[in-house]
Design a protein around this motif. Structure first.
Motif, PDB file in Angstrom:
ATOM      1  N   ASP A   1       1.119  -1.823  -0.083  1.00  0.00           N
ATOM      2  CA  ASP A   1       0.453   0.157  -0.237  1.00  0.00           C
ATOM      3  C   ASP A   1       0.954   1.296   0.127  1.00  0.00           C
ATOM      4  O   ASP A   1       0.137   2.266  -0.599  1.00  0.00           O
ATOM      5  N   PHE A   2       2.257   0.538   0.260  1.00  0.00           N
ATOM      6  CA  PHE A   2       2.942   2.459   0.409  1.00  0.00           C
ATOM      7  C   PHE A   2       3.643   3.285  -1.238  1.00  0.00           C
ATOM      8  O   PHE A   2       3.977   3.741  -1.179  1.00  0.00           O
ATOM      9  N   MET A   3       2.969   2.710  -2.629  1.00  0.00           N
ATOM     10  CA  MET A   3       3.086   2.530  -3.784  1.00  0.00           C
ATOM     11  C   MET A   3       2.097   3.828  -4.090  1.00  0.00           C
ATOM     12  O   MET A   3       2.536   4.244  -5.185  1.00  0.00           O
ATOM     13  N   GLN A   4       0.763   4.302  -3.115  1.00  0.00           N
ATOM     14  CA  GLN A   4       0.071   4.980  -3.588  1.00  0.00           C
ATOM     15  C   GLN A   4       0.306   6.534  -3.435  1.00  0.00           C
ATOM     16  O   GLN A   4       1.651   6.046  -2.456  1.00  0.00           O
ATOM     17  N   LEU A   5       0.264   6.911  -4.273  1.00  0.00           N
ATOM     18  CA  LEU A   5       1.090   8.970  -4.147  1.00  0.00           C
ATOM     19  C   LEU A   5       1.233   9.607  -2.627  1.00  0.00           C
ATOM     20  O   LEU A   5       1.835  10.434  -1.990  1.00  0.00           O
ATOM     21  N   LYS A   6       0.071   8.984  -1.948  1.00  0.00           N
ATOM     22  CA  LYS A   6      -0.372  10.045  -0.788  1.00  0.00           C
ATOM     23  C   LYS A   6       0.473   9.657   0.091  1.00  0.00           C
ATOM     24  O   LYS A   6       0.219  10.324   0.973  1.00  0.00           O
ATOM     25  N   HIS A   7       1.122   8.480  -0.039  1.00  0.00           N
ATOM     26  CA  HIS A   7       2.055   7.596   1.477  1.00  0.00           C
ATOM     27  C   HIS A   7       3.635   8.778   1.028  1.00  0.00           C
ATOM     28  O   HIS A   7       3.893   8.426   2.061  1.00  0.00           O
ATOM     29  N   TRP A   8       3.436   9.329   0.267  1.00  0.00           N
ATOM     30  CA  TRP A   8       4.955  10.086   0.258  1.00  0.00           C
ATOM     31  C   TRP A   8       5.515  11.337   0.350  1.00  0.00           C
ATOM     32  O   TRP A   8       4.191  12.058  -1.171  1.00  0.00           O
ATOM     33  N   PRO A  86      32.648   3.349 -20.751  1.00  0.00           N
ATOM     34  CA  PRO A  86      32.772   2.450 -19.546  1.00  0.00           C
ATOM     35  C   PRO A  86      31.636   3.324 -18.616  1.00  0.00           C
ATOM     36  O   PRO A  86      31.689   4.985 -17.989  1.00  0.00           O
ATOM     37  N   THR A  87      31.220   2.701 -17.947  1.00  0.00           N
ATOM     38  CA  THR A  87      29.818   3.194 -16.982  1.00  0.00           C
ATOM     39  C   THR A  87      30.454   3.779 -15.988  1.00  0.00           C
ATOM     40  O   THR A  87      31.686   2.738 -15.788  1.00  0.00           O
ATOM     41  N   ILE A  88      30.025   3.761 -15.080  1.00  0.00           N
ATOM     42  CA  ILE A  88      30.535   4.707 -13.474  1.00  0.00           C
ATOM     43  C   ILE A  88      29.839   3.390 -12.872  1.00  0.00           C
ATOM     44  O   ILE A  88      30.830   3.205 -11.255  1.00  0.00           O
ATOM     45  N   ALA A  89      29.495   3.067 -12.296  1.00  0.00           N
ATOM     46  CA  ALA A  89      28.394   1.955 -12.271  1.00  0.00           C
ATOM     47  C   ALA A  89      28.963   0.775 -11.596  1.00  0.00           C
ATOM     48  O   ALA A  89      30.049   0.554 -11.840  1.00  0.00           O
ATOM     49  N   THR A  90      29.082   0.740 -10.434  1.00  0.00           N
ATOM     50  CA  THR A  90      30.152  -0.181  -9.456  1.00  0.00           C
ATOM     51  C   THR A  90      29.229  -2.172  -9.526  1.00  0.00           C
ATOM     52  O   THR A  90      30.073  -3.098  -9.398  1.00  0.00           O
ATOM     53  N   ARG A  91      28.366  -2.276  -9.903  1.00  0.00           N
ATOM     54  CA  ARG A  91      27.345  -3.012 -10.497  1.00  0.00           C
ATOM     55  C   ARG A  91      26.770  -2.982 -11.606  1.00  0.00           C
ATOM     56  O   ARG A  91      26.043  -1.657 -11.591  1.00  0.00           O
ATOM     57  N   ILE A  92      26.326  -3.995 -12.621  1.00  0.00           N
ATOM     58  CA  ILE A  92      25.557  -3.600 -14.041  1.00  0.00           C
ATOM     59  C   ILE A  92      24.676  -4.399 -13.287  1.00  0.00           C
ATOM     60  O   ILE A  92      24.255  -5.543 -12.950  1.00  0.00           O
ATOM     61  N   ALA A  93      23.299  -3.722 -13.052  1.00  0.00           N
ATOM     62  CA  ALA A  93      22.249  -4.315 -13.087  1.00  0.00           C
ATOM     63  C   ALA A  93      20.881  -3.252 -13.525  1.00  0.00           C
ATOM     64  O   ALA A  93      21.097  -1.726 -13.434  1.00  0.00           O
ATOM     65  N   SER A  94      19.962  -4.044 -12.967  1.00  0.00           N
ATOM     66  CA  SER A  94      18.124  -3.186 -13.673  1.00  0.00           C
ATOM     67  C   SER A  94      18.022  -3.224 -12.476  1.00  0.00           C
ATOM     68  O   SER A  94      17.830  -4.212 -11.370  1.00  0.00           O
ATOM     69  N   VAL A  95      17.263  -1.677 -12.392  1.00  0.00           N
ATOM     70  CA  VAL A  95      16.401  -1.895 -10.754  1.00  0.00           C
ATOM     71  C   VAL A  95      15.340  -3.102 -10.154  1.00  0.00           C
ATOM     72  O   VAL A  95      14.801  -2.669  -9.450  1.00  0.00           O
ATOM     73  N   ALA A  96      14.787  -3.571 -11.066  1.00  0.00           N
ATOM     74  CA  ALA A  96      14.025  -4.788 -11.846  1.00  0.00           C
ATOM     75  C   ALA A  96      14.839  -5.667 -10.537  1.00  0.00           C
ATOM     76  O   ALA A  96      13.832  -6.490 -10.071  1.00  0.00           O
ATOM     77  N   THR A 125       5.924   0.355 -10.787  1.00  0.00           N
ATOM     78  CA  THR A 125       5.374  -0.144  -9.197  1.00  0.00           C
ATOM     79  C   THR A 125       5.918  -1.631  -8.550  1.00  0.00           C
ATOM     80  O   THR A 125       6.686  -1.369  -7.702  1.00  0.00           O
ATOM     81  N   ALA A 126       7.179  -2.349  -9.943  1.00  0.00           N
ATOM     82  CA  ALA A 126       7.541  -2.926  -9.631  1.00  0.00           C
ATOM     83  C   ALA A 126       9.255  -2.479  -8.994  1.00  0.00           C
ATOM     84  O   ALA A 126       9.888  -2.780  -8.192  1.00  0.00           O
TER      85      ALA A 126
END
Length: 150
Positions: A1-8, A86-96, A125-126
């Motif tokens: 339920d934290f995903m609803q904008l009213k909670h942010w 090259p990316t400065i990323a410390t890990r190659i990954a997705s937000v998923a 949402t994910a």
């Protein structure tokens, strides 16, 4: 339920109200605004925070402006940008699937990737649920307009 904008909590910033906003002529207004907000967000993240930047790319004003004993981590889906830098990323990954344990970060920034998540078939949402998972209990998340969760 934290995903609803009213909670942010969220604020919209009018850059014309900030006398310290100076547009760099070699950058677009959007790039200038993102850099300005990232500088402000780095101050908000604090000098002793654990911060994650989602979609950090090849440079980060946010990382460069973090002070003190801040620990910065960055993830990006690419090891190199379209020009081969090259990316400065410390890990190659997705937000998923953020490759850090739950509660690892006090601050998560995603303001230069959120608009691309759908291109990689990652729903908002994910993605936000995954960001929330890696936030500490009283951590903050930002998409560039200073949106906070916890």
């Amino acid at each position: 339920d934290f995903m609803q904008l009213k909670h942010w909590r969220h604020d919209v910033i009018d850059l014309s109200d900030h006398p310290d906003f100076v547009q760099q002529p070699h950058l677009s207004i959007l790039a200038n605004a993102v850099d300005f907000l990232n500088e402000r967000l780095s101050l908000r993240a604090g000098g002793s925070s654990r911060s994650l930047e989602v979609g950090c790319g090849v440079q980060s004003v946010f990382r460069d402006k973090l002070g003190g004993s801040s620990r910065w981590e960055g993830i990006d889906v690419f090891a190199r940008n379209e020009r081969g830098v090259p990316t400065i990323a410390t890990r190659i990954a997705s937000v998923a699937g953020i490759p850090f344990p739950a509660g690892s970060f006090d601050f998560v920034l995603a303001n230069q990737s959120i608009e691309h998540w759908h291109e990689y078939h990652v729903g908002i949402t994910a993605a936000l649920a995954e960001i929330r998972r890696v936030l500490s209990d009283d951590g903050l998340a930002s998409d560039g307009v200073e949106t906070h969760g916890g």
